[in-house]
Design an enzyme around this catalytic site. Structure first.
Site, PDB file in Angstrom:
ATOM      1  N   TRP A   1      44.024  47.539  40.951  1.00  0.00           N
ATOM      2  CA  TRP A   1      42.958  48.519  40.711  1.00  0.00           C
ATOM      3  C   TRP A   1      42.205  48.889  41.981  1.00  0.00           C
ATOM      4  CZ3 TRP A   1      43.615  51.675  37.101  1.00  0.00           C
ATOM      5  CH2 TRP A   1      44.154  51.275  35.864  1.00  0.00           C
TER       6      TRP A   1
ATOM      7  N   ASP B   1      33.509  47.973  41.938  1.00  0.00           N
ATOM      8  CA  ASP B   1      34.124  48.214  40.634  1.00  0.00           C
ATOM      9  C   ASP B   1      34.066  46.906  39.847  1.00  0.00           C
ATOM     10  OD1 ASP B   1      35.735  48.689  38.456  1.00  0.00           O
ATOM     11  OD2 ASP B   1      37.520  49.268  39.600  1.00  0.00           O
TER      12      ASP B   1
ATOM     13  N   LYS C   1      36.837  47.050  28.838  1.00  0.00           N
ATOM     14  CA  LYS C   1      37.372  45.708  29.047  1.00  0.00           C
ATOM     15  C   LYS C   1      36.436  44.695  28.387  1.00  0.00           C
ATOM     16  CE  LYS C   1      40.763  47.235  31.575  1.00  0.00           C
ATOM     17  NZ  LYS C   1      40.653  47.793  32.921  1.00  0.00           N
TER      18      LYS C   1
END
Ligand code: PLP
Length: 365
Positions: free
Chosen positions: A105, A175, A199
Site C-alpha cells: 500500500w 496512511d 478495515k
C-alpha cells in the site's frame, strides 16, 4: 461449503462489533429517534448534522486531538488521499517529499505522488521481500522535505511501525487505514492522518482525514473543489452528498470504542493479547507455521504466515472455511495466510482460530 455464522478474519472490509451490527439492523428499518430508515435520511437534516458533530467529537476524544486539527469525513478511499495529500502539500515545491516504500500500500501511494511534484523514496523494502521495516539507523530524514509519507501498518504484508518516524520540524503524513483507532497513535505528532473506514472502523465509503489547520494555508488555489480539503472544512464534511449510512456506522463504532471498550488504550491491550496469542502459536509450531514479518515489526492487526507448501496452504484454507473461519487467504499480491484481527474481532474468536490451527497441525504432521 459456506457455514452460517462464520468468523470474519478478512483483511477488509473487516469485522464490525456485533452490538453495532444489531443497531445498524434496526436503523435500516427505522431510526427510533426519527421514524425513518437511515438509508433515506437527508444529509441536510439536523439529525445528520448532529451525527457529524458527535463523530468528530468522539474521534477528538479518542485520540486527544486539539482544535488545531480538522476532522474530515471524505470519499474516495485511501487511494484518493494518495493524490489529495501531495496535491495540497507538494505544489510548487523544489525539495522532494520523502516516501517510505515498505509494502504493497505505501508502494501504491508513490506513483500518485510523483504526478504532483518531486518525491524521493528514502527506503525501499523490495530487496528484503517486504518482510521487515527499516530501523532508525537506516533512515536519514532531510530537514528540507516538504513532508514525509509512510504507512503505519502494511495490511498486506503484516508489518507495523511501533514508533513514530521522522523529524518534528517536517510534517508527517501517514496512511493509517488498517490500524486507525486500534491504539493511541500520538496523533498530534502527525500533520495529516488518513484512514478509510473499511478495515477497522466501519463499512467502505468514508475516509477519515485529520489535518492540521496550518497545513492548509499554502494549498494551491486551483484545486478542484472536491479535492480541496478547505471545501470540506468549510462545509463540515457536507460538501456534496456524503455517505450518510457509512458515517453513521462509524459513529456507532466510536461509541462502542468509548463506552464498551473504554478508549483506544484499552483497545490496544485487547489487540495485543489477540496478536500475542497467534504469534506465540506460530513461534511454538516448530516451523509448521512460518511467520512472514520480522519479529520486531509484526503487526497487531494482520498476522501473516506460510505453511510448508502451497498445497498445504490450500488445504488449510479449505478446512478453515469449512470450520467457519472466513477471509484467511493472503492478499493476492503475496499469497499465504493472513489472519486480520481488527478491533471488532474478539479475543474469543482468536482463541477459536488458535484452537483450529493447533488441531490442524496435529492432524497434518
Ligand atoms: C486497503 C488499504 C488501502 C486502499 O484503500 P482504498 O480505500 O481501497 O482506496 C490503502 N492503504 C492501506 C494501508 C490499506 O490497508
Amino acid at each position: 461449503m459456506n457455514p452460517r455464522n462464520s468468523l470474519n478474519f478478512s483483511g477488509g472490509p473487516g469485522a464490525l462489533p456485533e452490538s453495532v451490527l444489531q443497531q445498524v439492523q434496526e436503523a435500516i428499518m427505522e431510526l427510533p429517534e426519527i421514524g425513518l430508515s437511515v438509508l433515506g435520511i437527508s444529509h441536510r437534516s439536523d439529525w445528520f448534522a448532529a451525527v457529524i458533530a458527535e463523530l468528530e467529537t468522539n474521534i477528538r476524544t479518542l485520540l486527544g486531538l486539539s482544535t488545531d486539527y480538522h476532522v474530515l469525513l471524505l470519499q474516495g478511499g485511501a487511494t484518493q488521499q494518495f493524490s489529495m495529500a501531495p496535491m495540497t502539500l507538494l505544489h510548487g515545491k523544489t525539495h522532494a517529499a520523502e516516501y517510505l516504500r515498505t509494502g504493497y500500500w505505501s508502494g501504491k501511494a508513490i506513483p500518485e505522488a510523483k504526478r504532483e511534484g518531486p518525491i524521493q523514496v528514502i527506503w525501499d523494502g523490495e530487496s528484503s521481500g517486504f518482510t521487515r521495516l527499516p530501523g532508525d539507523d537506516e533512515l536519514l530524514f532531510s530537514p528540507d522535505a516538504p513532508f514525509i509519507h509512510y504507512s503505519s501498518n502494511e495490511t498486506v504484508e503484516g508489518l507495523q511501525f511501533h514508533r513514530v518516524l521522522g523529524r518534528d520540524d517536517v510534517p508527517r503524513v501517514c496512511d493509517m487505514s488498517s490500524d486507525f483507532l486500534s491504539t493511541p497513535c500520538e496523533a498530534e505528532r502527525f500533520s495529516l492522518i488518513y484512514a478509510h473506514a473499511q478495515k477497522n472502523i466501519g463499512p467502505a465509503g468514508v475516509t477519515v482525514v485529520l489535518i492540521r489547520d496550518e497545513l492548509l494555508k499554502d494549498a494551491p488555489d486551483n484545486l478542484p473543489g472536491f479535492l480541496d480539503y478547505r471545501s470540506h472544512v468549510k462545509a463540515h464534511s457536507n460538501f456534496n452528498t456524503p455517505p450518510v449510512f457509512a458515517i453513521y456506522v462509524v459513529l456507532l463504532v466510536t461509541r462502542w470504542l468509548l463506552n464498551d471498550i473504554g478508549g483506544v488504550a484499552n483497545m490496544h491491550q485487547i489487540n495485543r493479547s489477540k496478536a500475542e496469542l497467534l504469534y506465540r502459536l506460530l513461534d511454538q509450531s516448530n516451523g509448521f507455521y512460518r511467520g512472514r514479518a520480522a519479529v520486531p515489526d509484526r503487526s497487531t492487526m494482520n498476522v501473516t504466515f506460510n505453511l510448508a507448501s502451497p498445497e498445504m496452504e490450500k488445504r488449510f484454507l479449505a478446512e478453515a472455511a469449512a470450520a467457519g473461519f472466513s477471509g484467511l487467504g493472503g492478499h493476492r499480491a503475496v499469497g499465504g495466510i493472513r489472519a486480520s484481527i481488527y478491533n471488532a474481532v474478539t479475543l474469543q474468536a482468536v482463541e477459536r482460530l488458535a484452537g483450529f490451527m493447533d488441531d490442524f497441525q496435529r492432524r497434518a504432521v
